[in-house]
Design a protein around this motif. Structure first.
Motif, PDB file in Angstrom:
ATOM      1  N   UNK A   9       0.880  -1.177   0.000  1.00 50.09           N
ATOM      2  CA  UNK A   9       0.000   0.000   0.000  1.00 50.09           C
ATOM      3  C   UNK A   9       0.910   1.217   0.000  1.00 50.09           C
ATOM      4  N   UNK A  10       0.739   2.073  -0.981  1.00 50.80           N
ATOM      5  CA  UNK A  10       1.604   3.261  -1.075  1.00 50.80           C
ATOM      6  C   UNK A  10       0.826   4.460  -0.560  1.00 50.80           C
ATOM      7  N   UNK A  11       1.262   4.946   0.611  1.00 50.35           N
ATOM      8  CA  UNK A  11       0.597   6.094   1.240  1.00 50.35           C
ATOM      9  C   UNK A  11      -0.210   5.671   2.448  1.00 50.35           C
ATOM     10  N   UNK A  35       5.917   8.102   2.644  1.00 48.24           N
ATOM     11  CA  UNK A  35       7.073   8.982   2.447  1.00 48.24           C
ATOM     12  C   UNK A  35       7.331   9.878   3.662  1.00 48.24           C
ATOM     13  N   UNK A  36       6.279  10.336   4.306  1.00 46.92           N
ATOM     14  CA  UNK A  36       6.448  11.265   5.434  1.00 46.92           C
ATOM     15  C   UNK A  36       6.889  10.510   6.688  1.00 46.92           C
ATOM     16  N   UNK A  37       7.425  11.240   7.669  1.00 52.19           N
ATOM     17  CA  UNK A  37       7.819  10.561   8.911  1.00 52.19           C
ATOM     18  C   UNK A  37       6.645  10.317   9.863  1.00 52.19           C
ATOM     19  N   UNK A  38       5.416  10.509   9.375  1.00 54.74           N
ATOM     20  CA  UNK A  38       4.225  10.282  10.210  1.00 54.74           C
ATOM     21  C   UNK A  38       3.128   9.699   9.309  1.00 54.74           C
ATOM     22  N   UNK A  39       2.192   8.937   9.901  1.00 53.28           N
ATOM     23  CA  UNK A  39       1.055   8.473   9.108  1.00 53.28           C
ATOM     24  C   UNK A  39      -0.036   9.546   9.055  1.00 53.28           C
ATOM     25  N   UNK A  40      -1.038   9.362   8.226  1.00 52.24           N
ATOM     26  CA  UNK A  40      -2.221  10.233   8.219  1.00 52.24           C
ATOM     27  C   UNK A  40      -2.351  11.079   6.970  1.00 52.24           C
ATOM     28  N   UNK A  41      -1.228  11.449   6.341  1.00 54.46           N
ATOM     29  CA  UNK A  41      -1.309  12.317   5.160  1.00 54.46           C
ATOM     30  C   UNK A  41      -2.049  13.608   5.494  1.00 54.46           C
ATOM     31  N   UNK A 193       8.781   7.282   6.339  1.00 48.48           N
ATOM     32  CA  UNK A 193       9.970   7.919   5.768  1.00 48.48           C
ATOM     33  C   UNK A 193      10.549   7.132   4.598  1.00 48.48           C
ATOM     34  N   UNK A 194       9.686   6.443   3.865  1.00 53.39           N
ATOM     35  CA  UNK A 194      10.173   5.577   2.775  1.00 53.39           C
ATOM     36  C   UNK A 194       9.382   5.866   1.491  1.00 53.39           C
ATOM     37  N   UNK A 195       9.810   6.867   0.720  1.00 51.89           N
ATOM     38  CA  UNK A 195       9.082   7.191  -0.512  1.00 51.89           C
ATOM     39  C   UNK A 195       9.301   6.139  -1.596  1.00 51.89           C
ATOM     40  N   UNK A 196       8.241   5.821  -2.295  1.00 53.42           N
ATOM     41  CA  UNK A 196       8.367   4.989  -3.492  1.00 53.42           C
ATOM     42  C   UNK A 196       8.810   5.922  -4.609  1.00 53.42           C
ATOM     43  N   UNK A 197       9.952   5.605  -5.210  1.00 50.35           N
ATOM     44  CA  UNK A 197      10.512   6.484  -6.248  1.00 50.35           C
ATOM     45  C   UNK A 197      10.171   6.019  -7.658  1.00 50.35           C
ATOM     46  N   UNK A 198       9.916   4.728  -7.790  1.00 54.87           N
ATOM     47  CA  UNK A 198       9.569   4.200  -9.123  1.00 54.87           C
ATOM     48  C   UNK A 198       8.730   2.941  -8.947  1.00 54.87           C
ATOM     49  N   UNK A 199       7.832   2.751  -9.898  1.00 56.16           N
ATOM     50  CA  UNK A 199       7.013   1.531  -9.930  1.00 56.16           C
ATOM     51  C   UNK A 199       7.251   0.886 -11.291  1.00 56.16           C
ATOM     52  N   UNK A 200       7.578  -0.405 -11.272  1.00 54.85           N
ATOM     53  CA  UNK A 200       7.807  -1.110 -12.546  1.00 54.85           C
ATOM     54  C   UNK A 200       7.067  -2.442 -12.514  1.00 54.85           C
ATOM     55  N   UNK A 207       7.255  -4.077  -8.929  1.00 57.44           N
ATOM     56  CA  UNK A 207       8.488  -3.694  -8.223  1.00 57.44           C
ATOM     57  C   UNK A 207       8.382  -2.239  -7.791  1.00 57.44           C
ATOM     58  N   UNK A 208       8.641  -2.005  -6.501  1.00 58.32           N
ATOM     59  CA  UNK A 208       8.564  -0.645  -5.947  1.00 58.32           C
ATOM     60  C   UNK A 208       9.962  -0.254  -5.493  1.00 58.32           C
ATOM     61  N   UNK A 209      10.518   0.747  -6.130  1.00 55.68           N
ATOM     62  CA  UNK A 209      11.878   1.168  -5.805  1.00 55.68           C
ATOM     63  C   UNK A 209      11.806   2.213  -4.697  1.00 55.68           C
ATOM     64  N   UNK A 210      12.510   1.956  -3.596  1.00 54.78           N
ATOM     65  CA  UNK A 210      12.558   2.915  -2.482  1.00 54.78           C
ATOM     66  C   UNK A 210      14.018   3.104  -2.077  1.00 54.78           C
ATOM     67  N   UNK A 211      14.334   4.149  -1.313  1.00 53.88           N
ATOM     68  CA  UNK A 211      15.725   4.322  -0.856  1.00 53.88           C
ATOM     69  C   UNK A 211      16.179   3.161   0.022  1.00 53.88           C
ATOM     70  N   UNK A 212      15.231   2.405   0.589  1.00 54.18           N
ATOM     71  CA  UNK A 212      15.594   1.276   1.451  1.00 54.18           C
ATOM     72  C   UNK A 212      15.676  -0.024   0.676  1.00 54.18           C
TER      73      UNK A 212
END
Ligand SMILES: Cc1cc2nc3c(=O)[nH]c(=O)nc-3n(C[C@H](O)[C@H](O)[C@H](O)COP(=O)(O)OP(=O)(O)OC[C@H]3O[C@@H](n4cnc5c(N)ncnc54)[C@H](O)[C@@H]3O)c2cc1C
Length: 415
Positions: A9-11, A35-41, A193-200, A207-212
């Motif tokens: 789930x992204x977001x 992506x944010x350091x907190x949930x809720x958007x 704190x884990x943004x999805x940068x690319x989806x393939x 595949x979800x590319x993240x900094x982690x």
């Protein structure tokens, strides 16, 4: 981090939380990336001056049929069912009873025309009374409701929301953001704190590319705002261009809030309301001492909210103070302390307030909500056909997307 969940789930906003709640107990493993350091958007309750303040969603719109109302009740969270003070002007300051009646009538007549004689252009401004005295007032309301001027609002989209609304607006003293984030099940496996940068699309995986690292899921539910989807923060396969295009036809409007703390002797009475200047389309709408608390919330929409981003929070607080001084007298200046300001437009992973369809583009919501290849599912307030722009529309969209994913995957992966 679970590397290969059934569903990513992204977001972690209301839509993502809705999806996670529906998936809990389904047997499908989930991983939620935020992506944010907190949930809720856009659901965010912050504590300031000792009280909880909602920077984003606050009102249980259509409260009598709003699924968050049920969730609150089931969790023992208090729901305040008092009618909002929005239509009242404290002591008729700067807005006589005759003017208020005329302005409310103008708004009602415009809303009726949208349904009974919708403009061929589908442009909400084309249902205005030409040369009408209350056009600035209606533009201010459009800013609060849709986040933008009537020239940029689809009449059909607006009418779909309005017709479905029960116009029952309730509140949560502990905060809407508190309720929403408190409803996230542990089974979601939230990673902040884990943004999805690319989806393939890789084989039968997403595949979800993240900094982690890269996560490979059987399916993904994408809940990011239309500003993010239409922008370039997430690299998407070209096959998703129709979804990006739909998102660009459902832009986020602008809405921001300023909170003042009230100190010392003052004339502000609990649960009252004023509009700063009914002839200014950028005017603030002021909720005074909600729940009796020592705060004033200034709500800005459209031009008023854009000014916050352009001129900065200090200038916005100064302008709001000026409006309150004009109505209540210069003594109140010393009673008002700037406390907190939202910055939704400047929050890189959100990019605005809530979606509205551009004229002629109401169908984009259906396009945006379609699944792709039985492995990418789309949720978020903008995908709801009628309750877009709300936290309950977001919740319902997440549940809908989770059900689509469950139907597509059928059963948990073996082993
Ligand atoms: C000022 C204001 C007042 C409002 N008032 C009300 C109200 O009174 N009542 C009401 O019902 N609604 C209100 N709303 C609207 C409501 O808050 C939203 O419609 C709802 O919260 C949207 O939820 P969502 O899950 O669709 O999107 P979001 O809350 O935006 O959630 C999406 C999440 O995705 C994350 N994300 C983005 N990019 C990435 C990425 N690359 N990787 C991982 N995560 C990512 C974001 O950080 C965000 O947390 C208000 C909104 C604002 C701004």
């Amino acid at each position: 981090m679970i590397q290969d969940p059934d569903i990513a789930i992204i977001g972690a906003g209301a839509a993502g939380i809705g999806a996670a709640r529906r998936l809990a107990g389904s047997g499908l493993s989930t991983l939620m990336l935020e992506a944010l350091p907190r949930p809720g958007g856009r659901a965010w309750t912050r504590e300031a001056a000792g009280v909880p303040l909602d920077l984003g969603c606050e009102w249980l719109h259509s409260g009598d049929r709003n699924p968050w109302t049920r969730i609150a009740e089931q969790s023992g969270v208090t729901v305040d069912r008092r009618e909002s003070a929005w239509r009242s002007q404290y002591r008729n300051l700067g807005f006589s009873p005759a003017e208020q009646a005329a302005a409310h009538d103008a708004f009602a007549a415009w809303g009726d025309r949208l349904v009974s004689a919708p403009p061929a252009s589908d442009c909400a401004a084309d249902a205005l009374d030409a040369g009408g005295r209350w056009t600035a007032y209606l533009q201010a309301l459009s800013g609060y409701i849709s986040g933008d001027e009537l020239e940029r609002i689809s009449a059909r989209d607006y009418a779909a929301y309005d017709t479905a609304s029960t116009h029952c607006n309730w509140r949560l003293p502990a905060g809407y953001g508190t309720l929403i984030t408190g409803s996230l099940p542990a089974s979601a496996n939230l990673v902040l704190g884990t943004p999805v940068e690319a989806i393939a699309l890789e084989g039968n995986r997403v595949a979800l590319v993240t900094p982690a690292g890269t996560i490979r899921a059987r399916a993904a539910i994408l809940t990011v705002s239309t500003a993010i989807l239409a922008g370039d923060a997430i690299a998407l396969p070209p096959a998703l261009d129709p979804w990006r295009d739909a998102a660009s036809r459902l832009p986020l409007g602008r809405d921001e809030k300023l909170f003042f703390e009230i100190v010392g002797r003052n004339p502000f009475e609990p649960e009252t309301h004023v509009i700063g200047d009914p002839h200014d389309p950028a005017t603030g709408s002021y909720s005074i001492r909600p729940f009796g608390r020592p705060v004033i919330e200034c709500f800005l929409g459209g031009a008023g909210a854009r000014a916050v981003a352009e001129e900065g929070a200090d200038a916005a607080f100064a302008r709001a103070t000026g409006q309150l001084v004009t109505l209540f007298g210069s003594d109140v200046r010393t009673c008002l302390r700037p406390l907190l300001a939202s910055d939704w437009a400047g929050t890189a992973t959100i990019g605005g307030a809530y979606s509205h369809a551009l004229p002629g583009q109401a169908d984009a919501r259906t396009v945006l909500a379609r699944p792709f290849d039985a492995r990418l599912f789309f949720a978020g307030e903008a995908t709801h056909p009628t309750d877009f722009s709300t936290a309950h529309g977001a919740l319902e969209s997440g549940i809908r997307a989770a059900e689509e994913a469950i139907a597509a995957l059928g059963h948990p992966a073996p082993g």
